[in-house]
Write a protein that holds these residues in place. Structure first.
Motif, short mmCIF file in Angstrom:
data_model
loop_
_atom_site.label_atom_id
_atom_site.label_comp_id
_atom_site.label_asym_id
_atom_site.label_seq_id
_atom_site.Cartn_x
_atom_site.Cartn_y
_atom_site.Cartn_z
N GLY A 98 -55.11 -27.49 -31.62
CA GLY A 98 -56.46 -27.37 -32.18
C GLY A 98 -57.11 -26.00 -32.07
O GLY A 98 -58.26 -25.85 -32.45
N ALA A 99 -56.40 -25.00 -31.56
CA ALA A 99 -56.97 -23.64 -31.53
C ALA A 99 -56.53 -22.89 -32.79
O ALA A 99 -55.58 -23.29 -33.45
N SER A 100 -57.23 -21.79 -33.11
CA SER A 100 -56.81 -20.98 -34.26
C SER A 100 -55.77 -19.97 -33.81
O SER A 100 -55.95 -19.32 -32.79
N PRO A 101 -54.70 -19.81 -34.56
CA PRO A 101 -53.71 -18.80 -34.20
C PRO A 101 -53.95 -17.47 -34.89
O PRO A 101 -54.57 -17.41 -35.95
N ALA A 102 -53.47 -16.39 -34.27
CA ALA A 102 -53.35 -15.09 -34.93
C ALA A 102 -52.09 -14.46 -34.35
O ALA A 102 -51.68 -14.80 -33.23
N ILE A 103 -51.48 -13.57 -35.11
CA ILE A 103 -50.25 -12.94 -34.65
C ILE A 103 -50.52 -11.48 -34.35
O ILE A 103 -51.18 -10.79 -35.14
N VAL A 104 -50.07 -11.02 -33.17
CA VAL A 104 -50.20 -9.60 -32.83
C VAL A 104 -48.80 -9.01 -32.74
O VAL A 104 -47.98 -9.45 -31.93
N LEU A 105 -48.54 -8.05 -33.58
CA LEU A 105 -47.23 -7.40 -33.59
C LEU A 105 -47.36 -6.08 -32.83
O LEU A 105 -48.10 -5.19 -33.25
N THR A 106 -46.65 -5.98 -31.69
CA THR A 106 -46.74 -4.78 -30.85
C THR A 106 -45.50 -3.90 -31.06
O THR A 106 -44.57 -4.29 -31.75
N LYS A 107 -45.52 -2.77 -30.41
CA LYS A 107 -44.38 -1.84 -30.36
C LYS A 107 -43.92 -1.39 -31.74
O LYS A 107 -42.73 -1.14 -31.96
N LEU A 108 -44.87 -1.30 -32.65
CA LEU A 108 -44.53 -0.80 -33.98
C LEU A 108 -44.10 0.66 -33.90
O LEU A 108 -43.43 1.17 -34.80
N ASP A 109 -44.50 1.34 -32.81
CA ASP A 109 -44.11 2.74 -32.61
C ASP A 109 -42.61 2.87 -32.32
O ASP A 109 -42.06 3.95 -32.39
N LEU A 110 -41.96 1.75 -32.00
CA LEU A 110 -40.54 1.83 -31.62
C LEU A 110 -39.59 1.47 -32.75
O LEU A 110 -38.38 1.48 -32.56
N VAL A 111 -40.14 1.08 -33.91
CA VAL A 111 -39.24 0.71 -35.01
C VAL A 111 -39.35 1.73 -36.15
O VAL A 111 -40.42 2.31 -36.36
N PRO A 112 -38.24 1.92 -36.88
CA PRO A 112 -38.25 2.91 -37.96
C PRO A 112 -39.17 2.53 -39.12
O PRO A 112 -39.75 3.41 -39.76
N ASP A 113 -39.30 1.22 -39.37
CA ASP A 113 -40.07 0.80 -40.54
C ASP A 113 -41.14 -0.23 -40.15
O ASP A 113 -40.96 -1.43 -40.34
N PRO A 114 -42.28 0.26 -39.60
CA PRO A 114 -43.32 -0.67 -39.15
C PRO A 114 -43.83 -1.56 -40.28
O PRO A 114 -44.12 -2.74 -40.05
N ALA A 115 -43.92 -1.02 -41.50
CA ALA A 115 -44.46 -1.80 -42.62
C ALA A 115 -43.58 -3.01 -42.90
O ALA A 115 -44.08 -4.12 -43.16
N ALA A 116 -42.24 -2.83 -42.79
CA ALA A 116 -41.32 -3.93 -43.04
C ALA A 116 -41.50 -5.02 -41.98
O ALA A 116 -41.45 -6.22 -42.29
N ALA A 117 -41.72 -4.58 -40.72
CA ALA A 117 -41.92 -5.55 -39.64
C ALA A 117 -43.19 -6.36 -39.89
O ALA A 117 -43.21 -7.59 -39.74
N LEU A 118 -44.25 -5.66 -40.31
CA LEU A 118 -45.51 -6.36 -40.59
C LEU A 118 -45.33 -7.34 -41.75
O LEU A 118 -45.83 -8.47 -41.70
N ASP A 119 -44.58 -6.92 -42.76
CA ASP A 119 -44.33 -7.81 -43.91
C ASP A 119 -43.58 -9.06 -43.47
O ASP A 119 -43.88 -10.16 -43.92
N ALA A 120 -42.58 -8.86 -42.60
CA ALA A 120 -41.79 -10.01 -42.13
C ALA A 120 -42.68 -11.01 -41.42
O ALA A 120 -42.55 -12.22 -41.61
N ALA A 121 -43.62 -10.50 -40.61
CA ALA A 121 -44.53 -11.41 -39.90
C ALA A 121 -45.48 -12.07 -40.89
O ALA A 121 -45.76 -13.27 -40.79
N ARG A 122 -45.96 -11.30 -41.85
CA ARG A 122 -46.94 -11.85 -42.82
C ARG A 122 -46.29 -12.92 -43.69
O ARG A 122 -46.96 -13.86 -44.12
N ALA A 123 -45.00 -12.79 -43.94
CA ALA A 123 -44.31 -13.77 -44.78
C ALA A 123 -44.33 -15.15 -44.12
O ALA A 123 -44.32 -16.18 -44.79
N ILE A 124 -44.35 -15.17 -42.79
CA ILE A 124 -44.37 -16.44 -42.05
C ILE A 124 -45.80 -16.93 -41.87
O ILE A 124 -46.07 -18.13 -41.83
N ALA A 125 -46.72 -15.97 -41.74
CA ALA A 125 -48.06 -16.28 -41.27
C ALA A 125 -48.90 -17.10 -42.26
O ALA A 125 -49.78 -17.84 -41.85
N GLY A 126 -48.64 -16.99 -43.55
CA GLY A 126 -49.51 -17.65 -44.51
C GLY A 126 -50.91 -17.10 -44.40
O GLY A 126 -51.10 -15.88 -44.51
N ASP A 127 -51.89 -17.96 -44.11
CA ASP A 127 -53.26 -17.46 -44.02
C ASP A 127 -53.66 -17.06 -42.60
O ASP A 127 -54.83 -16.76 -42.34
#
Ligand SMILES: Nc1nc2c(ncn2[C@@H]2O[C@H](COP(=O)(O)OP(=O)(O)OP(=O)(O)O)[C@@H](O)[C@H]2O)c(=O)[nH]1
Ligand SMILES: [Mg+2]
Ligand SMILES: [Zn+2]
Length: 363
Positions: free
Chosen positions: A149-178
């Protein structure tokens, strides 16, 4: 109308909570919040500094086990007798009805629930972009959070350690829906604005996720100090060290309340039919259009899911993740049922032995 002490409202107490206690309990300082949960007891804070407390025996043994025991985030009323025993611990008399819970299936072989925290408004599912990011795991976390019954949000950390942060964010957003997805580097304290805004005054926010993803670092960044212990991730396997060992509530200057939790190795929802349906609402909607209502989405004709898989519209891994969760829930249900039946049999056996005629005297 009961006057709420400032110290309690700073911990999130409001008029709705106040309506669940008596003015005598409030005036006597017997209303408080659980700010830490460990094995064996809890730390509670009211209009006074934190103190240890444990549940009354009645609470411990009556009812359905762990789910009724106080956990971090709970509002509780202390027993009238201020001191429990020789150790000076306070005694929890009752737990106020929860607004939300975070429950997972406990790690290990037995089918049991584990209550992680209670009365959460927002749960930050923390995952690191390097290594930990796993769509199936994110889906499982989403199901767990929504079930409680709580609201979820996703926090993606360590984007500084991956070559393509935008792709990582997209991958998470694809699952996240709204569900909102925030990219942040809590170590450098950058990218924090949206998260800070989401942690509104008065809200209780928990951070959950695998070990080493940066939950405690995030709590420290939000608190503006080094409140929580953080640990470097082991180099060899990229796994965290399980630095945080208890669940703890921290008050932010902004008025939000933050709960840090120890890293979890596995995440499986508990009694989560609704939560699974919500986390996979797209698949649930599709399934409703299968020709047969009893479709198992295997070889049935007119199966909408098979159709979507064939056309490439539906990701096979997402479909498999959904099926796995559903079958886990079925197994859980069966084992729960078997457990309850065994308990019933034991009770009945005890009762029938009790009712049995006394043994006949020997001649
Ligand atoms: N490079 C980088 N390092 C980060 C980031 N966030 C956290 N870290 C580092 O990751 C390590 C682990 O962070 P913690 O905050 O201890 O992780 P945790 O999730 O609390 O781990 P447990 O308490 O074991 O569950 C620390 O060395 C942090 O400094 C980030 O965005 N980028
Ligand atoms: Mg930690
Ligand atoms: Zn089908």
């Amino acid at each position: 109308m009961i006057a709420i002490p400032t110290a309690l409202s700073a911990l999130g107490f409001d008029a709705e909570w106040a309506s669940l206690v008596t003015s005598t309990e409030l005036d006597a300082g017997r209303v408080c919040r659980v700010i830490r949960g460990d094995r064996g007891g809890v730390l509670v804070q009211g209009a006074w500094p934190p103190r240890h407390a444990r549940s009354r025996g009645r609470l411990r043994f009556e009812g359905q086990g762990v789910l009724v025991l106080p956990t971090v985030g709970d509002w509780v009323v202390l027993a009238e007798a201020p001191v429990a025993g020789r150790d000076g611990w306070l005694q929890v008399d009752r737990v106020l009805p929860r607004r939300s819970t975070l429950v997972r299936q406990a790690a290990g072989d037995e089918t049991l629930p584990q209550l992680i925290a209670a009365n959460l408004d927002l749960v930050l599912i923390v995952t690191s972009a390097d290594g930990d990011l796993n769509p199936r795991r994110l889906e499982r976390y989403l199901a767990v959070v929504r079930t409680g019954g709580a609201s979820p949000a996703i926090v993606l950390t360590k984007l500084d350690l991956v070559p393509d942060p935008a792709a990582a964010l997209d991958a998470a957003r694809a699952i996240a829906g709204d569900v909102p997805v925030y990219g942040a580097n809590p170590r450098a304290r950058s990218g924090m604005d949206e998260i800070i805004a989401a942690c509104r005054p008065g809200l209780t926010v928990a951070c959950v996720g695998s070990s080493g993803v940066g939950k405690s670092t995030l709590v420290n960044a939000l608190a503006g100090d080094e409140h929580q212990l953080t640990g470097d991730v082991k180099r060899s396997d990229g796994k965290g060290r399980h630095t945080t060992t208890s669940r703890e509530l921290v008050s932010l200057a902004s008025g939000a309340l933050l709960i840090d939790t120890p890293g979890m190795r596995e995440i499986a929802p508990w009694e989560a039919d609704e939560g699974v349906a919500e986390a996979y609402s797209d698949l649930d909607d599709l399934a409703a259009t299968c020709r047969f209502t009893s479709c198992r989405h295997e070889t049935e004709p007119g199966c909408a899911l098979r159709g979507a898989l064939d056309s490439g519209e539906l990701d096979a891994a997402r479909f498999a993740g959904w099926r796995r969760l559903l079958s886990e829930q079925e197994t859980q249900e069966r084992l729960r049922f078997a457990g309850a039946a065994a308990q019933e049999r034991r009770r009945y056996k005890g009762l029938s032995q009790h009712l049995k005629a006394p043994p006949k005297p020997r001649r």
